[in-house]
Design a protein around this motif. Structure first.
Motif, mmCIF file in Angstrom:
data_model
loop_
_atom_site.group_PDB
_atom_site.id
_atom_site.type_symbol
_atom_site.label_atom_id
_atom_site.label_comp_id
_atom_site.label_asym_id
_atom_site.label_seq_id
_atom_site.Cartn_x
_atom_site.Cartn_y
_atom_site.Cartn_z
ATOM 1 N N LYS A 39 0.831 -1.198 0.000
ATOM 2 C CA LYS A 39 0.000 0.000 0.000
ATOM 3 C C LYS A 39 0.871 1.256 0.000
ATOM 4 O O LYS A 39 1.864 1.334 0.708
ATOM 5 N N THR A 40 0.488 2.233 -0.821
ATOM 6 C CA THR A 40 1.085 3.558 -0.740
ATOM 7 C C THR A 40 0.327 4.328 0.322
ATOM 8 O O THR A 40 -0.895 4.498 0.216
ATOM 9 N N TRP A 41 1.015 4.750 1.351
ATOM 10 C CA TRP A 41 0.330 5.475 2.428
ATOM 11 C C TRP A 41 0.093 6.912 2.022
ATOM 12 O O TRP A 41 1.013 7.612 1.622
ATOM 13 N N LYS A 42 -1.152 7.333 2.128
ATOM 14 C CA LYS A 42 -1.497 8.719 1.783
ATOM 15 C C LYS A 42 -2.289 9.345 2.918
ATOM 16 O O LYS A 42 -2.988 8.651 3.655
ATOM 17 N N MET A 43 -2.193 10.647 2.990
ATOM 18 C CA MET A 43 -2.968 11.393 3.980
ATOM 19 C C MET A 43 -4.396 11.574 3.453
ATOM 20 O O MET A 43 -4.678 11.312 2.284
ATOM 21 N N VAL A 44 -5.302 12.003 4.336
ATOM 22 C CA VAL A 44 -6.676 12.271 3.910
ATOM 23 C C VAL A 44 -6.975 13.756 4.128
ATOM 24 O O VAL A 44 -6.915 14.248 5.255
ATOM 25 N N VAL A 45 -7.227 14.447 3.023
ATOM 26 C CA VAL A 45 -7.593 15.857 3.081
ATOM 27 C C VAL A 45 -8.821 16.060 2.197
ATOM 28 O O VAL A 45 -8.809 15.658 1.027
ATOM 29 N N ASN A 46 -9.871 16.615 2.786
ATOM 30 C CA ASN A 46 -11.111 16.868 2.058
ATOM 31 C C ASN A 46 -11.681 15.588 1.441
ATOM 32 O O ASN A 46 -12.217 15.604 0.330
ATOM 33 N N GLY A 47 -11.549 14.494 2.142
ATOM 34 C CA GLY A 47 -12.116 13.228 1.668
ATOM 35 C C GLY A 47 -11.305 12.548 0.582
ATOM 36 O O GLY A 47 -11.734 11.535 0.038
ATOM 37 N N GLU A 48 -10.144 13.109 0.269
ATOM 38 C CA GLU A 48 -9.312 12.518 -0.782
ATOM 39 C C GLU A 48 -7.989 12.040 -0.218
ATOM 40 O O GLU A 48 -7.483 12.581 0.764
ATOM 41 N N PHE A 49 -7.430 11.020 -0.885
ATOM 42 C CA PHE A 49 -6.115 10.518 -0.484
ATOM 43 C C PHE A 49 -5.052 11.322 -1.201
ATOM 44 O O PHE A 49 -5.041 11.391 -2.432
ATOM 45 N N VAL A 50 -4.187 11.947 -0.410
ATOM 46 C CA VAL A 50 -3.174 12.822 -1.038
ATOM 47 C C VAL A 50 -1.775 12.503 -0.500
ATOM 48 O O VAL A 50 -1.593 12.121 0.648
ATOM 49 N N ARG A 51 -0.786 12.654 -1.381
ATOM 50 C CA ARG A 51 0.602 12.700 -0.940
ATOM 51 C C ARG A 51 0.876 14.129 -0.453
ATOM 52 O O ARG A 51 0.046 15.023 -0.655
ATOM 53 N N SER A 52 2.031 14.341 0.127
ATOM 54 C CA SER A 52 2.361 15.710 0.481
ATOM 55 C C SER A 52 2.596 16.504 -0.802
ATOM 56 O O SER A 52 3.218 16.015 -1.747
ATOM 57 N N GLU A 53 2.085 17.773 -0.811
ATOM 58 C CA GLU A 53 2.300 18.596 -2.006
ATOM 59 C C GLU A 53 3.789 18.846 -2.206
ATOM 60 O O GLU A 53 4.240 19.140 -3.311
#
Lengths: 483, 250
Positions: B7-21
């Motif tokens: 699994k690629t670990w991603k954060m959750v922001v605004n209901g979406e899975f995101v990497r750090s910008e």
């Protein structure tokens, strides 16, 4: 008078009943299982809209009452000894099971009791699920509900409920009792046992330990044996004031909750939004065929707007659809039983004999079944029987008043004190008026609102104790070291 | 022998899975986890701010249903204590006002009552280990009607929790979960004027100066003992009390 002809007609929109799988015969739910009654007695529950038999249910005897109470007693130590959150999680499961089988419960409720599917679907069943959800959440918060008072369960609760909201009343009784750690023996009404029996299946499905919930079907003799039993620590009853008084005499415990009759006044001031008030008055008295203890069965309307209001009311009841409870268009379903229909007819006859003027809608009624048109009476005096006695049907007594003081005096001129309604655009007038009304629930610019978080119950001869809300926990607890 | 799909670990922001910008990650237990930047924190706060009024306008009953749904989704993915904690706070959603609110028997002819309202956007920089302190703070803040930007100290279980929240009925933006460097996330949240309340592990004093700028509520979270730290107290820290007066005719 406005035309009595409907502006348009509705095509039938019946809800399918296939979702309900009725058994031919039902046993008693004791110690987690369906068992035969000791003497094998049975009676039939019918569909009040067709008078067709639906199923046979068991007539519980005094020996069955003993068995059920013994099962509840045996289950009490383990149930009350569960960690509070674990007990609550069983009730969350039950809330979810009710949500998942909502459609089935709604159809069964309308079949057995005669209430419109729109009401069982949109009111009874969702409120039942919400009630379990609400009290499930209290199970691990009793210390915060009653800080410093060492809340403890009472033991075995005997609970007897009426036929007007069969599932919802069962849940009103069970949810707070179970959340606080008590075990229960519940008796549904003679004419509406089926949703309580389906609830028993959900209790099994939820994995609630045997004996925690026991459900006994039967007539008044079963109920009398249950509430007067030596082995119960708590009695909760919803029903008539007459039976409530008898229970107060025969119960062996002083932990009593009695939710009894009512003769609520809906007070409409001249500054009220009249069309909204008409809707509220109609909802107040014709909801559930008027089989509602808190129904707004007396209308007190200020003289200056009385004529207009009555004209609007007469017009409005013409559009109420009376008929098949399973039809999604139906506003007023079947009267719950032949006996209840006879009582309503008898009281309406007394109204005419005493000189009141009868108004009823021109609704066509089905040929079979028990039916009554939405009806109201004008020229009613406070001494008339229809202004004093609980009719428990779709019948409204209309009276007038001149001053706010007169309205309050008339509203309070009753032995009951369950609910009341106030309609005015002035907030200060609402608060002034509600402070003087002797009623356990007052609705302002609305009526017949129910929520698990809001306590409900009466004053005076409408009984005592509250169901719902944080206050609804107390009647099932020993608080502050009391016995 | 099957090769597992990692699994690629991603954060959750605004209901979406995101990497750090920023494109940065850090290593945790041999896995790469997003390293949140100041802009990631800002994005999360913006999402929370937008989602908060809608969340607060839902009735307590509805919020309770959604938190219970979150417990259902967490069950089996994380320690049972976490779903139990969510069940506990699901129950507070429609009860907090009954314990924290009051009818005030004022001397004059007024009907006066007080009830809790959410403080707004809450930053929760939870202590570890595990997800229990995080879940407790988040659930209590959500129960009170707040939107949350949470920092997961134990990033893998924290992001498991965040994933479960995306599959629950929680509206996007109501709960945002970031991972990275504890003190930089905490400092970014403390300095952000659109965060109304910040909860940090004890001692909270180092954040007091930054929080005082906008009179941000500063809540101190214990470092341990979270098995027994449920209750209304945490909801109480994330709400304001509003008092209403209405005349009663005399």
């Amino acid at each position: 008078m406005p035309s009595t002809e409907a502006a348009w007609t509705y095509a039938p929109a019946p809800e399918g009943r296939d979702i309900v799988k009725l058994r031919q015969s039902y046993g008693l739910f004791i110690d987690g299982q369906f068992v035969e009654p000791t003497d094998g007695g049975r009676f039939v529950t019918e569909n009040p809209a067709t008078e067709e038999p639906l199923a046979e249910v068991a007539q519980a005897t005094a020996a069955d009452v003993d068995r059920a109470i013994a099962a509840a007693r045996a289950a009490f130590p383990a149930w009350s000894g569960l960690p509070d959150l674990e007990r609550g999680k069983f009730l969350f499961r039950l809330a979810r099971l009710i949500q998942e089988r909502a459609r089935e419960l709604a159809v069964l409720e309308s079949l057995d009791g005669g209430k419109p599917i729109r009401e069982s679907r949109d009111v009874d069943v969702p409120l039942a699920a919400a009630h379990f959800f609400y009290y499930a959440g209290w199970a691990d918060k009793l210390g915060e509900a009653f800080p410093g008072r060492d809340p403890r369960p009472l033991g075995v609760a005997a609970q007897v409920i009426p036929w007007n909201f069969p599932l919802l009343m069962a849940v009103w009784k069970l949810a707070p009792a179970l959340a606080t750690g008590n075990t229960c023996v519940l008796k549904p009404a003679e004419t509406t046992p089926l949703t309580a029996l389906l609830l028993a299946e959900l209790v099994q499905d939820a994995g609630i330990p045997p004996g925690v919930v026991n459900i006994l079907t039967g007539d008044g003799t079963t109920g009398a044996a249950l509430v007067s039993h030596e082995g119960v620590d708590k009695v909760a009853f919803t029903g008539s004031t007459e039976v409530g008084k008898r229970i107060m005499q025969t119960a062996k415990t002083r932990h009593l909750t009695l939710e009894l009759g009512g003769k609520a006044a809906n007070i409409v001031f001249e500054d009220a939004p009249l069309d909204q008030a008409v809707e509220g008055v109609v909802n107040g008295i014709y909801f559930n065929q008027g089989h509602v203890c808190c129904a707004g069965s007396r209308l007190l309307v200020q003289e200056s707007v009385a004529e207009l209001f009555v004209r609007k009311l007469a017009h409005r009841i013409e559009s109420l659809i009376v008929g098949d409870p399973l039809d999604k268009n139906t506003d007023i379903g079947a009267i719950n039983s032949r006996a209840q229909l006879t009582k309503i007819q008898e009281l309406c006859a007394s109204g005419e004999e005493e000189g009141c003027v009868r108004h009823e809608s021109g609704a066509a009624l089905p040929e079979r079944g028990h039916w009554f048109r939405p009806t109201f009476f004008t020229e009613v005096a406070q001494t008339h029987r229809i202004a004093r006695e609980e009719i428990f049907g779709p019948v409204l007594a209309v009276m007038t008043f001149r001053t706010p003081e007169e309205a309050v005096e008339k509203a309070n001129n009753t032995v009951y004190g369950l609910s009341a309604g106030v309609w005015t655009d002035k907030g200060s007038k609402i608060f002034k008026t509600l402070g003087k009304l002797r009623a356990g629930v007052v609705w302002a610019n609305t009526f017949n609102k129910f929520d698990p978080s809001a306590p409900f119950g009466g004053m005076q001869e409408s009984g005592f104790g509250r169901e719902g809300g944080r206050h609804g926990l107390a009647p099932y607890l020993s608080l502050g070291g009391e016995a | 022998m099957r090769t597992s799909v990692r699994k690629t670990w991603k954060m959750v922001v605004n209901g979406e899975f995101v990497r750090s910008e920023s494109g940065r990650t850090f290593e945790h237990d041999g896995q790469q986890v997003p390293l949140a930047s100041r802009k990631d924190v800002r994005d999360a706060v913006r999402a929370a701010r937008q989602a908060q009024p809608g969340w607060a306008s839902r009735r307590g009953y509805n919020r309770g249903q959604i938190l219970y749904r979150l417990a259902e989704m967490v069950e089996g993915r994380l320690d049972g204590a976490v779903s139990d904690r969510l069940v506990h706070y699901a129950g507070w959603c429609d009860k907090a006002a009954q314990v924290l609110g009051a009818v005030n028997p004022v001397a004059g002819p007024y009907f006066s009552f007080s009830f809790p309202e959410p403080v707004g956007v809450v930053g929760i920089v939870a202590p570890g280990p595990g997800a229990l302190p995080l879940a407790t703070g988040v659930a209590a803040a959500l129960a009170g009607g707040n939107a949350v930007v949470a920092y997961a100290p134990d990033p893998i279980v924290g992001l498991e929790f965040a994933e479960a929240s995306v599959t629950s009925d929680l509206p996007p933006g109501v709960l945002n979960v970031v991972t990275g460097d504890f003190s930089s996330v905490a400092s970014h949240l403390a300095a952000h004027r659109d965060v109304d309340c910040l909860a940090v592990p004890a001692p909270a004093q180092p954040y007091a100066e930054a929080c005082s700028d906008s009179l941000k509520r500063l809540v101190e979270l214990p470092r341990e003992g979270w098995e027994d730290l449920a209750g209304i107290g945490w909801v109480e820290r994330f709400v304001e009390i509003k008092t209403v007066w209405h005349p009663v005719g005399t």
